[in-house]
Design a protein around this motif. Structure first.
Motif, PDB file in Angstrom:
ATOM      1  N   GLU A   1       0.822  -1.211   0.000  1.00  0.00           N
ATOM      2  CA  GLU A   1       0.000   0.000   0.000  1.00  0.00           C
ATOM      3  C   GLU A   1       0.857   1.262   0.000  1.00  0.00           C
ATOM      4  O   GLU A   1       0.520   2.259  -0.624  1.00  0.00           O
ATOM      5  N   GLY A   2       1.989   1.218   0.733  1.00  0.00           N
ATOM      6  CA  GLY A   2       2.911   2.353   0.715  1.00  0.00           C
ATOM      7  C   GLY A   2       2.847   3.238   1.930  1.00  0.00           C
ATOM      8  O   GLY A   2       3.733   3.207   2.771  1.00  0.00           O
ATOM      9  N   ARG A   3       1.786   3.996   2.074  1.00  0.00           N
ATOM     10  CA  ARG A   3       1.773   5.061   3.073  1.00  0.00           C
ATOM     11  C   ARG A   3       1.679   4.560   4.511  1.00  0.00           C
ATOM     12  O   ARG A   3       2.035   5.273   5.442  1.00  0.00           O
TER      13      ARG A   3
ATOM     14  N   VAL B   1       5.575   7.968  14.507  1.00  0.00           N
ATOM     15  CA  VAL B   1       5.961   7.831  13.105  1.00  0.00           C
ATOM     16  C   VAL B   1       6.230   9.201  12.489  1.00  0.00           C
ATOM     17  O   VAL B   1       7.213   9.393  11.767  1.00  0.00           O
ATOM     18  N   ARG B   2       5.352  10.148  12.785  1.00  0.00           N
ATOM     19  CA  ARG B   2       5.564  11.499  12.236  1.00  0.00           C
ATOM     20  C   ARG B   2       6.845  12.113  12.762  1.00  0.00           C
ATOM     21  O   ARG B   2       7.562  12.818  12.048  1.00  0.00           O
ATOM     22  N   ALA B   3       7.157  11.850  14.052  1.00  0.00           N
ATOM     23  CA  ALA B   3       8.378  12.401  14.631  1.00  0.00           C
ATOM     24  C   ALA B   3       9.600  11.913  13.860  1.00  0.00           C
ATOM     25  O   ALA B   3      10.516  12.690  13.563  1.00  0.00           O
TER      26      ALA B   3
ATOM     27  N   HIS C   1       5.937  17.025   3.372  1.00  0.00           N
ATOM     28  CA  HIS C   1       5.656  15.922   2.462  1.00  0.00           C
ATOM     29  C   HIS C   1       5.175  14.683   3.234  1.00  0.00           C
ATOM     30  O   HIS C   1       5.473  13.558   2.862  1.00  0.00           O
ATOM     31  N   TYR C   2       4.451  14.909   4.335  1.00  0.00           N
ATOM     32  CA  TYR C   2       3.926  13.800   5.139  1.00  0.00           C
ATOM     33  C   TYR C   2       2.508  13.480   4.674  1.00  0.00           C
ATOM     34  O   TYR C   2       1.668  14.373   4.558  1.00  0.00           O
ATOM     35  N   GLU C   3       2.266  12.204   4.383  1.00  0.00           N
ATOM     36  CA  GLU C   3       0.938  11.759   3.971  1.00  0.00           C
ATOM     37  C   GLU C   3       0.244  11.103   5.156  1.00  0.00           C
ATOM     38  O   GLU C   3       0.800  10.198   5.785  1.00  0.00           O
TER      39      GLU C   3
END
Length: 449
Positions: free
Chosen positions: A186-188, A302-304, A411-413
Motif C-alpha cells: 500500500e505504501g503510506r 511515526v511522524r516524529a 511531504h507527510y501523507e
C-alpha cells in the motif's frame, strides 16, 4: 590463479547446479549480437567436479545466447584452480557481482550456501573473498529467514531491502508479516504498521513488567470503566512525573494501557458528584476513543521520525515552502530552535558559542525548516483526540494549520488511522447536523399545528 585460454565445444559446457543467478533473462539481443560479431568476452569455466566437461563459472547469459544463435564453440578461460565446490561458488559470486547486480535474495542464498560448506568459511572470509563488507554480508544473510512470499516480493521489487530487513524481525510472526507485506504494497502505512506491530510484540512483556512493578509497590489497579468515569481522576503528565514510591505514598492507583504504559489516577479531595452509570453504547464509545487515542500515539511517533528525516535531508522545495509560509503570515519565532538538537539553552551565556557553531553547521534549508517547525508545530496537541475535531473551537487556531503544513511543507501523507480519526469526527459532526435538522423540522411542524 592457474588459468588457460581455449575454445570449447558448447556440448562440453554445463551449468553449475548451484548457479548464483537463477534467471539469465531474455537473451535475444545478445544472440543477435553474437551472430553478427561473435563472442567478444570469453566465458570463465572450471573442470567439472564429477564427470567430463567444464562447469560455467561466469557467462551463463553468453552460453544461453550462443545456444540460441546456434554457435558450436565458445572462447573460455579455464580456471584449473577452482577444484572444489566452495571455490567455484565464491568465484561465481565474485564474477556475477562484478558484472551485474544480483538480486538480494540470490546474493543471500549464495552467501548462505558458501557458509554451509564450513571448511573455514565464515562471514569474515566470505566478505574478504567477495570484496563486500562484513556488515553487508550479515544483512544479506538475514534475508534467508524470510518466507517465500516476502522473498518473492523482494525479487520483483515490490519490497525493498530495508523493508525486508524489518520483516526479518517478525519472521516467526505470520500475522505481523502479513500485515507488513500488505502495508509495504500500500505504501503510506508502512511506518505506522511497523511501529504498531513492534508495540504489539513488545506489549505483553511491558504489561507484565508494569504489573509486577505496581504489585511490588503495593499499588492497586483501577477497573477499565473507572478509566473513563468514576471516583478516580486521571493525573496530568506533569503531575504523574513521580517515582513509584511517591505514587504509592500518595495513595494513587494505576491503569495499564494496551501498550504497557502506566496511567495514574488520584481520588479527589471532595466526594465526586454522583454520575449515572454509562450505558453499554457509551462504554463502547469510550473504548473506541481510547483505541483511537492509542493509535494517534503511534502516528505521533511515526511522524516524529518522518520530520527528523526531513530536517536531516530536506526534500526539494521544502525549505522554500517553509520560508514562504512564515513570510506570508509575518510570524516571528520566540522559541529555542536548537535546544532539542544541541542540548543547549539560549539563555545560557556559556552556550552562546556552541549555539553559534550549531547554526553555522546547518544549511539554509535546515534552518528554514527548524524555524518553521518551532513556530508552527502542534505535535504535542495532535496527541490529543480533540485536536483532530474540526468542530472544536481549539482546532482552528493551531492543529488545523499544522496538519496542512505536514503535507505541503514536510511531504507527510496522513496514514489510514489518522484519516480514520478525521472521518470519525466528521461522521459525528454530520450526525449532529442531521439531529439538529430533525429537531428544527419537528419544531416547525409543531408551530404549524
Amino acid at each position: 590463479m592457474n588459468a588457460t585460454f581455449q575454445e570449447l565445444h558448447i556440448d562440453q559446457l554445463v551449468i553449475h547446479a548451484k548457479n548464483v543467478r537463477k534467471d539469465v533473462g531474455i537473451v535475444t539481443d545478445l544472440a543477435n549480437s553474437i551472430t553478427e560479431q561473435g563472442i567478444l568476452q570469453p566465458l570463465v569455466v572450471a573442470p567439472a567436479l564429477a564427470g567430463d566437461g567444464y562447469t560455467i563459472i561466469a557467462g551463463h547469459r553468453r552460453h544461453a545466447a550462443a545456444k540460441l544463435a546456434n554457435v558450436d564453440s565458445l572462447p573460455c578461460v579455464i580456471r584449473e584452480d577452482l577444484d572444489t565446490e566452495p571455490k567455484q561458488l565464491v568465484a561465481m559470486l565474485v564474477e556475477n557481482t562484478q558484472r551485474a547486480d544480483l538480486t538480494p535474495v540470490e546474493e543471500a542464498t549464495a552467501y548462505q550456501t558458501i557458509l554451509d560448506f564450513g571448511d573455514g568459511f565464515n562471514v569474515k572470509t566470505v566478505a574478504k573473498a567477495t570484496g563486500r563488507s562484513q556488515s553487508h554480508v550479515r544483512k544479506r544473510l538475514l534475508l534467508t529467514k524470510l518466507n517465500g512470499d516476502a522473498k518473492g516480493k523482494l525479487e520483483d521489487q515490490t519490497l525493498n531491502v530495508d523493508q525486508a530487513l524489518v520483516l526479518v524481525d517478525f519472521a516467526d510472526d505470520e500475522e505481523a508479516t502479513a500485515k507488513l507485506l500488505e502495508a509495504a504494497a500500500e505504501g503510506r502505512n508502512w511506518n505506522y504498521t511497523v511501529e504498531m506491530e513492534t508495540r504489539r510484540r513488545n506489549a505483553p512483556v511491558k504489561v507484565a513488567n508494569a504489573k509486577a512493578a505496581l504489585e511490588a509497590a503495593g499499588i492497586e489497579l483501577i477497573p477499565e470503566e473507572h478509566r473513563y468515569s468514576g471516583p478516580w481522576n486521571r493525573l496530568y503528565e506533569h503531575e504523574a512525573a513521580r517515582t513509584m514510591e511517591e505514587h504509592a505514598a500518595a495513595g494513587h492507583r494505576a491503569f495499564i494501557s494496551m501498550w504497557g504504559d502506566i496511567e495514574w489516577f488520584e481520588k479527589p479531595a471532595k466526594a465526586p458528584k454522583v454520575t449515572p452509570e454509562l450505558t453499554d453504547e457509551e462504554k463502547e464509545a469510550k473504548r473506541r476513543e481510547a483505541q483511537l487515542t492509542a493509535a494517534l500515539d503511534i502516528a505521533h511517533a511515526v511522524r516524529a521520525e518522518h520530520l527528523k528525516g526531513v530536517i536531516n535531508d530536506p526534500p526539494e522545495g521544502a525549505a522554500d515552502e517553509a520560508l514562504y509560509r512564515l513570510l506570508v503570515r509575518h510570524l516571528h519565532s520566540h522559541v529555542n530552535l536548537f535546544a532539542e538538537i544541541t542540548g543547549r539553552h539560549p539563555d545560557s551565556e556559556s552556550d552562546h558559542q556552541g549555539i553559534k557553531a550549531a547554526l553555522a553547521a546547518m544549511t539554509v534549508e535546515q534552518m528554514a525548516l527548524l524555524l518553521h517547525m518551532a513556530e508552527r508545530s502542534q505535535e504535542d496537541e495532535l496527541l490529543k483526540l480533540w485536536a483532530w475535531d474540526a468542530g472544536d473551537y481549539r482546532h482552528t487556531w493551531g492543529p488545523k494549520g499544522w496538519i496542512e503544513d505536514l503535507g505541503s511543507v514536510y511531504h507527510y501523507e496522513l496514514s489510514a488511522v489518522e484519516q480514520e480519526v478525521l472521518d470519525h469526527f466528521q461522521q459525528a459532526h454530520d450526525a449532529r447536523l442531521a439531529e439538529t435538522a430533525t429537531e428544527d423540522q419537528e419544531d416547525e411542524d409543531a408551530d404549524d399545528e
